[in-house]
Design an enzyme around this catalytic site. Structure first.
Site, PDB file in Angstrom:
ATOM      1  N   ASP A   1       0.852  -1.188   0.000  1.00  0.00           N
ATOM      2  CA  ASP A   1       0.000   0.000   0.000  1.00  0.00           C
ATOM      3  C   ASP A   1       0.891   1.242   0.000  1.00  0.00           C
ATOM      4  O   ASP A   1       2.104   1.157   0.154  1.00  0.00           O
ATOM      5  CB  ASP A   1      -0.961  -0.012   1.178  1.00  0.00           C
ATOM      6  CG  ASP A   1      -0.265  -0.016   2.529  1.00  0.00           C
ATOM      7  OD1 ASP A   1       0.969   0.153   2.569  1.00  0.00           O
ATOM      8  OD2 ASP A   1      -0.941  -0.196   3.543  1.00  0.00           O
TER       9      ASP A   1
ATOM     10  N   PHE B   1      -3.207   5.453   4.081  1.00  0.00           N
ATOM     11  CA  PHE B   1      -4.182   5.141   5.124  1.00  0.00           C
ATOM     12  C   PHE B   1      -3.564   5.286   6.506  1.00  0.00           C
ATOM     13  O   PHE B   1      -4.188   5.815   7.428  1.00  0.00           O
ATOM     14  CB  PHE B   1      -4.733   3.725   4.940  1.00  0.00           C
ATOM     15  CG  PHE B   1      -5.732   3.333   5.985  1.00  0.00           C
ATOM     16  CD1 PHE B   1      -7.059   3.717   5.879  1.00  0.00           C
ATOM     17  CD2 PHE B   1      -5.351   2.593   7.093  1.00  0.00           C
ATOM     18  CE1 PHE B   1      -7.990   3.380   6.857  1.00  0.00           C
ATOM     19  CE2 PHE B   1      -6.266   2.244   8.076  1.00  0.00           C
ATOM     20  CZ  PHE B   1      -7.588   2.632   7.949  1.00  0.00           C
TER      21      PHE B   1
ATOM     22  N   ASP C   1      -8.147  -7.541   0.058  1.00  0.00           N
ATOM     23  CA  ASP C   1      -7.292  -7.727   1.234  1.00  0.00           C
ATOM     24  C   ASP C   1      -8.055  -7.261   2.459  1.00  0.00           C
ATOM     25  O   ASP C   1      -8.957  -6.424   2.358  1.00  0.00           O
ATOM     26  CB  ASP C   1      -5.992  -6.934   1.101  1.00  0.00           C
ATOM     27  CG  ASP C   1      -6.191  -5.470   1.483  1.00  0.00           C
ATOM     28  OD1 ASP C   1      -5.770  -5.083   2.593  1.00  0.00           O
ATOM     29  OD2 ASP C   1      -6.774  -4.704   0.683  1.00  0.00           O
TER      30      ASP C   1
ATOM     31  N   CYS D   1     -13.245 -28.489   6.634  1.00  0.00           N
ATOM     32  CA  CYS D   1     -12.006 -27.746   6.348  1.00  0.00           C
ATOM     33  C   CYS D   1     -10.797 -28.669   6.333  1.00  0.00           C
ATOM     34  O   CYS D   1     -10.665 -29.565   7.171  1.00  0.00           O
ATOM     35  CB  CYS D   1     -11.815 -26.650   7.395  1.00  0.00           C
ATOM     36  SG  CYS D   1     -10.357 -25.625   7.132  1.00  0.00           S
TER      37      CYS D   1
ATOM     38  N   CYS E   1      -7.566 -27.425   6.508  1.00  0.00           N
ATOM     39  CA  CYS E   1      -6.390 -26.719   7.011  1.00  0.00           C
ATOM     40  C   CYS E   1      -5.700 -27.547   8.098  1.00  0.00           C
ATOM     41  O   CYS E   1      -6.254 -28.526   8.617  1.00  0.00           O
ATOM     42  CB  CYS E   1      -6.778 -25.338   7.557  1.00  0.00           C
ATOM     43  SG  CYS E   1      -7.465 -25.332   9.237  1.00  0.00           S
TER      44      CYS E   1
ATOM     45  N   CYS F   1      -7.666 -27.874  11.407  1.00  0.00           N
ATOM     46  CA  CYS F   1      -8.870 -28.716  11.385  1.00  0.00           C
ATOM     47  C   CYS F   1      -8.602 -30.159  10.978  1.00  0.00           C
ATOM     48  O   CYS F   1      -9.278 -31.074  11.442  1.00  0.00           O
ATOM     49  CB  CYS F   1      -9.900 -28.121  10.419  1.00  0.00           C
ATOM     50  SG  CYS F   1     -10.621 -26.570  10.983  1.00  0.00           S
TER      51      CYS F   1
ATOM     52  N   HIS G   1      -6.218 -21.284  10.258  1.00  0.00           N
ATOM     53  CA  HIS G   1      -7.568 -21.679   9.844  1.00  0.00           C
ATOM     54  C   HIS G   1      -8.280 -20.555   9.094  1.00  0.00           C
ATOM     55  O   HIS G   1      -8.849 -20.783   8.019  1.00  0.00           O
ATOM     56  CB  HIS G   1      -8.408 -22.101  11.046  1.00  0.00           C
ATOM     57  CG  HIS G   1      -9.855 -22.239  10.696  1.00  0.00           C
ATOM     58  ND1 HIS G   1     -10.358 -23.346  10.027  1.00  0.00           N
ATOM     59  CD2 HIS G   1     -10.904 -21.369  10.834  1.00  0.00           C
ATOM     60  CE1 HIS G   1     -11.644 -23.165   9.797  1.00  0.00           C
ATOM     61  NE2 HIS G   1     -12.002 -21.974  10.264  1.00  0.00           N
TER      62      HIS G   1
END
Length: 390
Positions: free
Chosen positions: A92, A96, A272, A310, A312, A315, A354
């Protein structure tokens, strides 16, 4: 270098399937980009990001300028070598973060004067300085410096006149960013940022003038700055699909899983947000069937994983076999509840893995639905599943 190939469009919405080629690799879109503010996605090893399918991550120009600084970055040849990430990076502009400093900064036509939040030093950020820092970082996608138009100004809703003034300065800064980017012979890609607050006519004007400048890609900024959700959705429905179809479209700082799917439907290619990582550290987990608060006492003895569908590591374990497919190698809700209650470091590491996996997998499923011509069906099923509850 940037090449964007539009592979497929959805006849029921503005959704599209694309491929983005950058200096450090190819990115399949629509895509979610994990946020790595200080040169790291908090609590996640680079290899884990690779394993979960991250294709591009973010770095924060402002914070990396503060620490470790341009001299260190220059010595490594940029952010890729510094953080050991060999795929694309988007940075970026720092706008911001400067905006969020509030009373610590003063915005002028020239740029922004502010006190360093690290040591109090007097510093100056301009479009030219932002381009110089991002060139040192060698990020694949560079963002123009813009002024982030707030939803509220000095206790009142930002007026159209105030939003116009901010938007027009961002346009002038866009041209200055483009000129400095070219002067530096930066080999990467620079995106312009559409501003205009909550005013659709200003958004359309900002968009038209940025398109005239012919950036390689475009972002929609100035959302998720305190506005009500329905206002954000209104701008998301208005702006992205008006951007050039042959260039990538990026919605900055958004958002929930529902926001991502709706954003895709409105023609967005790139997203994002800090939400999956920040929420993970605070005990809120995203699942196919709604959000789960791991700190709730009801999870104390629960043997199920966070999400039975899931794959991942949290999990399904290293085998990657979801619970509903016979897998039993992952961690239980009871264990993650225990780690959180005890303040153990492993807890937020696993929950972050996760949440990021969930977001990245959601985008994989979106891409597959677009390829199969079934996005409308996917969108409807997604809403049904998420409303079901865990």
């Amino acid at each position: 270098m940037l090449q964007f190939d539009l592979l497929k469009t959805d006849p029921t919405s503005h959704a599209r399937r694309g491929q983005l080629t950058l200096n450090h690799g190819v990115v399949q879109t629509p895509i979610f980009m994990p946020v790595g503010t200080y040169g790291t996605v908090k609590g996640v090893m680079p290899q884990s990001l690779h394993d979960m399918g991250a294709q591009i991550i973010l770095g924060n120009t402002f914070h990396l300028w503060m620490r470790p600084g341009q001299e260190v970055m220059q010595s490594f040849g940029g952010l890729h070598a510094f953080e050991k990430w060999d795929k694309p990076i988007l940075t970026d502009s720092g706008g911001f973060q400067v905006w969020s400093l509030g009373a610590m900064r003063k915005i002028t036509e020239e740029g922004v004067h502010f006190a360093s939040p690290v040591n109090g030093d007097k510093l100056f950020m301009s479009p030219e300085v932002s381009m110089q820092i991002q060139t040192t970082l060698n990020s694949d996608i560079v963002m123009q410096l813009d002024e982030c138009t707030p939803y509220e100004t000095k206790g009142h809703l930002t007026t159209e006149a105030e939003a116009r003034k901010s938007m027009e300065m961002s346009l002038r800064w866009a041209q200055r960013s483009k000129d400095e980017f070219a002067r530096l012979n930066n080999p990467n890609a620079l995106f312009g940022i559409v501003q205009g607050g909550m005013y659709e006519n200003l958004r359309a004007e900002s968009l038209e003038r940025l398109v005239e400048m012919d950036f390689p890609g475009y972002a929609v900024g100035g959302v998720s700055v305190g506005e009500p959700k329905d206002e954000m959705l209104r701008i998301m429905a208005h702006t992205p699909h008006l951007l050039p179809a042959h260039k990538p479209r990026y919605l900055m700082g958004v958002g929930t899983p529902e926001d991502l799917v709706e954003g895709v439907a409105q023609g967005v290619d790139m997203f994002d947000c800090v939400m999956p990582t920040r929420n993970a550290r605070n005990g809120t987990l995203f699942t196919r069937f709604g959000d789960l608060k791991i700190r709730n006492a009801r999870h104390k003895t629960d043997h199920q994983p966070l999400d039975t569908t899931c794959s991942c590591h949290a999990c399904a374990g290293s085998a990657g076999v979801p619970w509903n497919e016979g897998g039993r190698a992952g961690f239980s809700r009871a264990y993650l509840h225990h780690l959180d209650r005890c303040g153990e470091m492993l807890g937020p590491m696993l929950t972050t893995i996760h949440n990021l996996h969930y977001y990245l997998n959601l985008m994989r499923e979106v891409r597959a639905a677009l390829e199969a011509g079934q996005f409308a069906q996917f969108r409807a099923q997604f809403k049904t599943d998420r409303a079901r509850g865990v």
